[in-house]
Write a protein that holds these residues in place. Structure first.
Motif, PDB file in Angstrom:
ATOM      1  N   TYR A  57     -17.708  -5.196   0.142  1.00  0.00           N
ATOM      2  CA  TYR A  57     -16.874  -5.001  -1.123  1.00  0.00           C
ATOM      3  C   TYR A  57     -17.688  -3.426  -1.939  1.00  0.00           C
ATOM      4  O   TYR A  57     -17.269  -3.569  -3.046  1.00  0.00           O
ATOM      5  N   PHE A  58     -18.102  -2.692  -1.102  1.00  0.00           N
ATOM      6  CA  PHE A  58     -18.700  -1.797  -1.905  1.00  0.00           C
ATOM      7  C   PHE A  58     -17.738  -0.709  -2.563  1.00  0.00           C
ATOM      8  O   PHE A  58     -18.046  -0.250  -3.461  1.00  0.00           O
ATOM      9  N   LYS A  59     -16.558  -0.684  -1.674  1.00  0.00           N
ATOM     10  CA  LYS A  59     -15.395  -0.001  -2.570  1.00  0.00           C
ATOM     11  C   LYS A  59     -15.164  -0.205  -3.862  1.00  0.00           C
ATOM     12  O   LYS A  59     -14.539   0.662  -4.798  1.00  0.00           O
ATOM     13  N   LYS A  60     -15.203  -1.329  -3.952  1.00  0.00           N
ATOM     14  CA  LYS A  60     -14.756  -2.082  -5.398  1.00  0.00           C
ATOM     15  C   LYS A  60     -15.988  -1.356  -6.505  1.00  0.00           C
ATOM     16  O   LYS A  60     -15.488  -1.274  -7.618  1.00  0.00           O
ATOM     17  N   ASP A 116     -14.704   1.818  -7.069  1.00  0.00           N
ATOM     18  CA  ASP A 116     -13.287   1.990  -7.727  1.00  0.00           C
ATOM     19  C   ASP A 116     -13.303   1.534  -9.306  1.00  0.00           C
ATOM     20  O   ASP A 116     -12.754   1.984 -10.195  1.00  0.00           O
ATOM     21  N   THR A 117     -14.229   0.676  -9.529  1.00  0.00           N
ATOM     22  CA  THR A 117     -14.285  -0.054 -10.827  1.00  0.00           C
ATOM     23  C   THR A 117     -15.300   0.911 -11.788  1.00  0.00           C
ATOM     24  O   THR A 117     -14.924   0.985 -13.000  1.00  0.00           O
ATOM     25  N   PHE A 118     -16.434   1.028 -11.434  1.00  0.00           N
ATOM     26  CA  PHE A 118     -17.379   1.847 -12.098  1.00  0.00           C
ATOM     27  C   PHE A 118     -17.458   3.344 -11.885  1.00  0.00           C
ATOM     28  O   PHE A 118     -18.232   4.119 -12.873  1.00  0.00           O
ATOM     29  N   GLY A 119     -17.158   3.901 -10.859  1.00  0.00           N
ATOM     30  CA  GLY A 119     -17.431   5.306 -10.552  1.00  0.00           C
ATOM     31  C   GLY A 119     -18.609   5.497  -9.497  1.00  0.00           C
ATOM     32  O   GLY A 119     -19.027   4.721  -9.168  1.00  0.00           O
ATOM     33  N   HIS A 120     -18.225   6.775  -8.744  1.00  0.00           N
ATOM     34  CA  HIS A 120     -19.303   7.019  -7.842  1.00  0.00           C
ATOM     35  C   HIS A 120     -20.709   7.141  -8.297  1.00  0.00           C
ATOM     36  O   HIS A 120     -21.698   7.044  -7.382  1.00  0.00           O
ATOM     37  N   LEU A 121     -20.873   7.566  -9.189  1.00  0.00           N
ATOM     38  CA  LEU A 121     -22.492   7.710  -9.918  1.00  0.00           C
ATOM     39  C   LEU A 121     -22.999   6.366  -9.758  1.00  0.00           C
ATOM     40  O   LEU A 121     -24.144   6.149  -9.336  1.00  0.00           O
ATOM     41  N   GLY A 174     -24.642   6.173   6.660  1.00  0.00           N
ATOM     42  CA  GLY A 174     -23.206   6.931   5.941  1.00  0.00           C
ATOM     43  C   GLY A 174     -22.779   5.621   5.479  1.00  0.00           C
ATOM     44  O   GLY A 174     -22.717   4.598   5.652  1.00  0.00           O
ATOM     45  N   GLY A 175     -21.715   5.969   4.230  1.00  0.00           N
ATOM     46  CA  GLY A 175     -21.261   5.128   3.464  1.00  0.00           C
ATOM     47  C   GLY A 175     -22.046   4.015   3.098  1.00  0.00           C
ATOM     48  O   GLY A 175     -23.325   4.389   2.471  1.00  0.00           O
ATOM     49  N   GLU A 176     -21.998   2.755   3.200  1.00  0.00           N
ATOM     50  CA  GLU A 176     -22.709   1.469   2.804  1.00  0.00           C
ATOM     51  C   GLU A 176     -23.380   1.022   3.700  1.00  0.00           C
ATOM     52  O   GLU A 176     -23.817  -0.014   3.797  1.00  0.00           O
ATOM     53  N   GLU A 177     -23.672   1.804   4.924  1.00  0.00           N
ATOM     54  CA  GLU A 177     -24.020   1.025   6.167  1.00  0.00           C
ATOM     55  C   GLU A 177     -25.388   1.407   6.474  1.00  0.00           C
ATOM     56  O   GLU A 177     -25.602   2.650   6.348  1.00  0.00           O
ATOM     57  N   PRO A 211     -23.131   2.996 -20.221  1.00  0.00           N
ATOM     58  CA  PRO A 211     -24.147   2.187 -19.202  1.00  0.00           C
ATOM     59  C   PRO A 211     -23.311   0.835 -18.685  1.00  0.00           C
ATOM     60  O   PRO A 211     -22.149   0.506 -19.065  1.00  0.00           O
ATOM     61  N   VAL A 212     -23.606   0.676 -17.620  1.00  0.00           N
ATOM     62  CA  VAL A 212     -23.127  -0.421 -16.905  1.00  0.00           C
ATOM     63  C   VAL A 212     -24.290  -1.027 -16.024  1.00  0.00           C
ATOM     64  O   VAL A 212     -25.104  -0.464 -15.479  1.00  0.00           O
ATOM     65  N   THR A 213     -24.014  -2.542 -15.813  1.00  0.00           N
ATOM     66  CA  THR A 213     -24.938  -3.230 -15.127  1.00  0.00           C
ATOM     67  C   THR A 213     -24.368  -3.723 -13.742  1.00  0.00           C
ATOM     68  O   THR A 213     -22.965  -4.437 -13.851  1.00  0.00           O
ATOM     69  N   ILE A 214     -24.468  -3.580 -12.438  1.00  0.00           N
ATOM     70  CA  ILE A 214     -24.169  -3.959 -11.416  1.00  0.00           C
ATOM     71  C   ILE A 214     -25.016  -5.347 -10.790  1.00  0.00           C
ATOM     72  O   ILE A 214     -26.204  -5.029 -10.675  1.00  0.00           O
ATOM     73  N   ALA A 215     -24.371  -6.266 -10.527  1.00  0.00           N
ATOM     74  CA  ALA A 215     -25.162  -7.301  -9.920  1.00  0.00           C
ATOM     75  C   ALA A 215     -24.169  -8.443  -9.337  1.00  0.00           C
ATOM     76  O   ALA A 215     -22.965  -8.057  -9.160  1.00  0.00           O
ATOM     77  N   ASP A 216     -24.771  -9.461  -8.776  1.00  0.00           N
ATOM     78  CA  ASP A 216     -23.895 -10.145  -8.013  1.00  0.00           C
ATOM     79  C   ASP A 216     -23.176  -9.570  -6.617  1.00  0.00           C
ATOM     80  O   ASP A 216     -22.056  -9.742  -6.446  1.00  0.00           O
ATOM     81  N   ARG A 217     -24.042  -8.616  -6.131  1.00  0.00           N
ATOM     82  CA  ARG A 217     -23.378  -8.202  -4.846  1.00  0.00           C
ATOM     83  C   ARG A 217     -24.055  -8.866  -3.681  1.00  0.00           C
ATOM     84  O   ARG A 217     -25.040  -9.726  -3.799  1.00  0.00           O
ATOM     85  N   SER A 218     -23.635  -8.659  -2.583  1.00  0.00           N
ATOM     86  CA  SER A 218     -23.759  -9.443  -0.997  1.00  0.00           C
ATOM     87  C   SER A 218     -23.747  -8.191  -0.163  1.00  0.00           C
ATOM     88  O   SER A 218     -23.361  -7.231  -0.323  1.00  0.00           O
ATOM     89  N   ALA A 219     -24.318  -8.662   1.003  1.00  0.00           N
ATOM     90  CA  ALA A 219     -24.251  -7.755   2.143  1.00  0.00           C
ATOM     91  C   ALA A 219     -24.108  -8.790   3.314  1.00  0.00           C
ATOM     92  O   ALA A 219     -24.306  -9.940   3.516  1.00  0.00           O
TER      93      ALA A 219
END
Length: 393
Positions: free
Chosen positions: A257-260, A263-268, A295-298, A336-344
């Motif tokens: 779900y990298f696209k989220k 979409d949620t926080f922006g490309h930066l 490329g992308g998230e791969e 500022p934003v914190t990104i957590a709880d991600r998976s792969a």
């Protein structure tokens, strides 16, 4: 302060100042195009060649002339950057840093061999004193640069961004060694000082060639191998494995779900997530493993000498580390934003069990990634070993 300002300056001193300034300015003009390209390609603190002139200046000139020479060299560099003017504070900072490093080198020389070090008949002590001067210049210059870079952007500070790479530091030490050789020439055969131009030119061309090579092989966002370079190195590993009968494994890693994030926080923020994952992969693999971004998230990792069983263990360790990642970033508006709880989802395939070519092994690992996603994501899936590892996401 008064004693500093009123240090006597002789005609010979002014002649030495003119010679060093002339050499530095001519060299800067001759190599201006090379340095412009080098500067544009640098992703770590840019190392110029001024220390070649500043080290002998620090040890030969009266102290008041040292910062004057530094200002002359850096003002010229700032003026000649026509494509993008240098902010005045950067020129002042660079000239000041160089001057302080120069004074540190002079102090080190005097501490080791006294104020008459360069005229002493004790060659061994003088040599040791010059080495001490080189070390003092290098350490003080690096320390001031690290402090300045940190306070300029503490939120982006990393060891690499502050200290530079091994190659960056080796280049600065090489510059200082050339400066020490120039010092010897100026002391005993001033006419030989012009001979410094050729090794400096060759050095700069070699550094530029190395930067261009890295540009062609690295993904510019993450610093990992790009697809072309990864395939080239991977095929070399395939040839080696074919000759020796060794195995290797490939991990295909796809962020869930990298696209989220974009979409949620922006490309930066998305970019910072990719950079953080790249750093994690470099930490969790060995120096002779191949880590690339397709490329992308791969992302893809080749584990040299590892069969699929070992690769599954490594992949599960990476998967778990990804779930614990906490990335501090900023949204497009700067908040500022914190990104957590991600998976792969990670697919694992091995040579020769999953194919006789690199492309066949990659295809098997890619198919395993899709199997992991169909099974609930946040999983590691092997090919020849029918194991699913991880937690449904």
């Amino acid at each position: 302060m008064t004693s500093f300002v009123f240090v006597p300056v002789t005609a010979a001193d002014l002649g030495m100042f003119a010679l060093l300034a002339g050499l530095g300015l001519v060299h800067a003009e001759v190599t201006r195009k090379i340095e412009r390209i080098r500067r544009s390609l640098s992703v770590t603190p840019y190392i110029n060649m001024t220390s070649v002139w500043m080290l002998p200046a620090a040890l030969l000139l009266p102290m008041p002339l040292v910062p004057v020479l530094s200002c002359v060299l850096y003002l010229h560099l700032a003026f000649r950057r026509r494509m993008r003017r240098v902010a005045p504070h950067r020129t002042i900072t660079n000239a000041s840093t160089t001057s302080m490093a120069s004074f540190a080198s002079l102090l080190a020389l005097h501490l080791v061999a006294g104020p008459v070090a360069l005229t002493s008949s004790d060659v061994d002590t003088t040599t040791l004193a010059i080495f001490a001067a080189v070390a003092a210049y290098f350490v003080v210059d690096a320390l001031i640069t690290v402090i300045a870079l940190y306070f300029a952007a503490p939120e982006k500070a990393t060891a690499r961004s502050l200290l530079g790479s091994f190659e960056d530091n080796a280049l600065e030490l090489t510059n200082l060694c050339l400066g020490a050789l120039l010092l010897a020439a100026l002391l005993f055969a001033p006419a030989l000082s012009a001979a410094i131009f050729f090794p400096m030119f060759v050095l700069q061309k070699a550094v530029l060639a190395k930067q261009l090579e890295e540009l062609a092989s690295k993904d510019q966002k993450t610093g990992l191998l790009n697809s072309v370079a990864w395939h080239s190195s991977g095929n070399n590993e395939l040839s080696r494995a074919g000759r020796t009968g060794a195995a290797f494994s490939v991990l295909m890693i796809d962020l869930d779900y990298f696209k989220k994030i974009n979409d949620t926080f922006g490309h930066l923020a998305g970019d910072d997530m990719l950079i953080a994952l790249a750093d994690l992969l470099k930490r969790e693999t060995r120096s002779h493993d191949l880590v690339g971004r397709f490329g992308g998230e791969e992302f893809v990792v080749l584990l040299a000498g590892s069969g699929e069983a070992d690769a599954l263990v490594a992949a599960e360790r990476i998967r778990h580390q990804i779930t614990e990642m906490v990335v501090q970033s900023r949204m497009n508006d700067g908040s500022p934003v914190t990104i957590a709880d991600r998976s792969a989802s990670i697919g694992v395939a091995a040579y020769p069990a999953s194919g006789d070519t690199l492309e066949e092994v990659l295809a098997a690992a890619d198919a395993a990634v899709y199997a992991a996603k169909r099974s609930g994501r946040n999983r590691v899936v092997g090919t020849s070993i029918s194991d699913l590892v991880g937690t449904p996401g």
